[in-house]
Design a protein around this motif. Structure first.
Motif, PDB file in Angstrom:
ATOM      1  N   TRP A   1      39.407 -80.828 -30.516  1.00 40.69           N
ATOM      2  CA  TRP A   1      39.138 -79.954 -31.661  1.00 40.69           C
ATOM      3  C   TRP A   1      40.337 -79.080 -32.002  1.00 40.69           C
ATOM      4  N   LEU A   2      41.098 -78.671 -30.983  1.00 40.05           N
ATOM      5  CA  LEU A   2      42.223 -77.758 -31.201  1.00 40.05           C
ATOM      6  C   LEU A   2      43.529 -78.489 -31.483  1.00 40.05           C
TER       7      LEU A   2
ATOM      8  N   ASP B   1      46.445 -80.254 -33.503  1.00 44.88           N
ATOM      9  CA  ASP B   1      46.980 -79.897 -34.813  1.00 44.88           C
ATOM     10  C   ASP B   1      46.407 -80.768 -35.922  1.00 44.88           C
TER      11      ASP B   1
ATOM     12  N   VAL C   1      42.322 -79.412 -36.074  1.00 39.54           N
ATOM     13  CA  VAL C   1      41.892 -78.020 -36.011  1.00 39.54           C
ATOM     14  C   VAL C   1      41.339 -77.530 -37.344  1.00 39.54           C
TER      15      VAL C   1
ATOM     16  N   ILE D   1      45.866 -70.038 -32.875  1.00 44.07           N
ATOM     17  CA  ILE D   1      45.347 -71.274 -32.267  1.00 44.07           C
ATOM     18  C   ILE D   1      45.984 -71.505 -30.905  1.00 44.07           C
TER      19      ILE D   1
ATOM     20  N   ARG E   1      44.268 -72.331 -27.237  1.00 49.82           N
ATOM     21  CA  ARG E   1      44.631 -73.456 -26.372  1.00 49.82           C
ATOM     22  C   ARG E   1      44.999 -72.980 -24.973  1.00 49.82           C
TER      23      ARG E   1
END
Length: 485
Positions: free
Chosen positions: A47-48, A50, A53, A82, A86
């Motif tokens: 999901w995170l 690049d 996101v 972000i 992470r």
């Protein structure tokens, strides 16, 4: 200035993937709790990424508007960027801990503003990848029909004619067009990470425009979910309905279509072939009398591999243990059953010597297990030859284990085993229903034959795994092929 009232106009579109479920919904903890700690972290990192996101944005400091008092009470501070989010999950991956802290971090921290329907669908499909036997699947055959509504002759002669080309967006749009007049649904199509197939998850809900609004737990109700699996290069599809929740946790529903699993399955089953059809190429589905919890078994019996429909006695040709083909009229250099069994005995001796060598290293428990796998020397040679000729080369363990086998006998005892004319299998009530259940039913039946309880020479082919079915409707000693599953 008063805030204008929102207008909710009914549409025929599907539920949006970014529709959020409140993170405080208790059933979300249960949904996320099905996954392991590492599986949860893998999803979060996806999901995170690049590239993703924007579709799964976490809650950041810039989104914190008029919620200062609530955020001060939260155990997880709002991150600024972000990269900070992470780094938080990378720290969780480095140190040991339970999966509950990862779930709390997701629901109470970085996605406190809600979990989208797409995120929940990804959680369910990840669980299916980790547990491929979590659901029961039914195999259906996709065939092409002609202009008169009958089987197309060229489609039955050529396998490729029964495998339509699928364009993802076009297929989903057509499927939504077929289902939307009946129910409101959310669609999620994803590729399996471990098996050669593609999953389609369909979540069906009541109308979101009714008043009062329904509880958010409705969006996590597993009884409203149906799965369709498309194996690669194969004229079959697999359909499964998720297990219904217990009565204590089930969500009340007034929509009969969404609450009835059989009706839901019928809607999707009728819509899928229509969505796959194009002008001059129409398709339909028919039952194959095969259901199983193991997706590997369905891929082996109704899949693209060469073992498809080559179970039982015909597995000797599918495994290429002898040359030639049972359909080849030309003479071939095949061996007789006695010679093949003799070669098998030599191989068994070699395997036994190898097992004994491995047992010395593994200990007494391994010795006990290896003796179970070896063939019993007390079995008469004639019976062993009959068993091997009926069950093929599968040995003591099937390459496609079936966990359940249902048999229904339609013969009426008043007619001395003969069926009355004009009665169809759908209209007849079975006089005897028999169910075999276990980790490997066909291997269990083979074991009964080895013990002399069943005569292998008189066994029907559907009991030896030759017809690759798990449901048998029998009349007059023969299996009746039914058009509806």
């Amino acid at each position: 200035m008063a805030r204008p009232k929102s207008i909710r106009a009914p549409t025929t579109s599907s539920l949006p993937s970014d529709l959020r479920i409140p993170s405080a919904t208790p059933s979300l903890v249960k949904s996320f709790g099905k996954l392991t700690r590492q599986a949860l972290l893998d999803l979060v990192f996806y999901w995170l990424d690049d590239r993703n996101v924007q579709s799964f944005p976490p809650f950041l400091e810039k989104d914190n508007v008029n919620n200062g008092d609530e955020d001060e009470l939260s155990p997880y501070p709002v991150e600024r960027t972000i990269d900070d989010v992470r780094n938080a999950y990378q720290d969780l991956q480095v140190r040991r801990g339970g999966k509950r802290e990862v779930i709390d971090r997701i629901l109470e921290g970085d996605w406190r503003h809600g979990i989208s329907l797409r995120q929940l669908a990804m959680v369910d499909l990840r669980y299916m990848d980790d547990h491929p036997s979590s659901l029961r699947w039914s195999a259906l055959e996709l065939y092409r029909i002609g202009a008169d509504g009958n089987h197309s002759s060229d489609a039955s002669a050529e396998m490729s004619a029964c495998i339509p080309r699928i364009h993802t967006s076009t297929f989903l749009s057509s499927l939504q067009h077929q289902i939307s007049p009946l129910v409101k649904a959310h669609y999620h199509l994803a590729r399996s990470n471990v098996l050669p197939l593609t999953f389609l998850r369909i979540f069906v809900t009541n109308s979101p425009y009714k008043q009062p609004r329904q509880a958010p737990e409705m969006l996590t109700d597993s009884s409203r979910v149906i799965y369709v699996a498309f194996p690669d290069s194969c004229p079959f599809i697999y359909i499964s309905i998720a297990s219904s929740p217990s009565p204590k946790t089930s969500v009340p529903s007034t929509n009969a279509i969404a609450a009835d699993p059989r009706t839901l399955q019928r809607i999707v089953r009728d819509a899928v072939p229509v969505a796959l059809s194009v002008p001059q190429k129409r398709y339909s589905l028919k039952a194959t009398a095969l259901t199983a919890k193991s997706l590997q078994a369905l891929l082996a019996l109704r899949g693209p591999g060469r073992s498809n429909r080559a179970a039982g006695a015909f597995s000797i040709f599918a495994d290429a243990v002898i040359e030639g083909s049972p359909l080849d009229p030309r003479p071939s250099s095949t061996v007789s059953p006695e010679e093949y069994m003799g070669q098998g005995a030599d191989r068994s001796k070699e395997n036994q010597n190898q097992n004994e060598q491995n047992v010395d290293e593994a200990g007494p428990q391994s010795s006990k297990r290896s003796r179970k796998l070896d063939s019993d020397p007390q079995i008469p040679k004639k019976r062993k030859l009959a068993i091997d000729s009926r069950f093929g080369t599968t040995g003591s363990l099937s390459f496609a284990p079936l966990d359940r086998f249902d048999v229904r006998l339609l013969d009426s005892p008043q007619v001395d085993g003969a069926a009355e004319e004009g009665d169809s299998p759908e209209q007849s009530q079975p006089t005897v229903s028999l169910t075999f259940a276990g980790s490997d039913v066909i291997s269990g039946i083979r074991k009964l034959a080895e013990l002399g309880i069943i005569d292998p020479e008189r066994m029907p082919s559907w009991m030896t795994g030759e017809e690759a079915v798990s449901v048998a409707v029998v009349r007059g000693g023969n299996r009746v092929v039914q058009d509806d599953g």
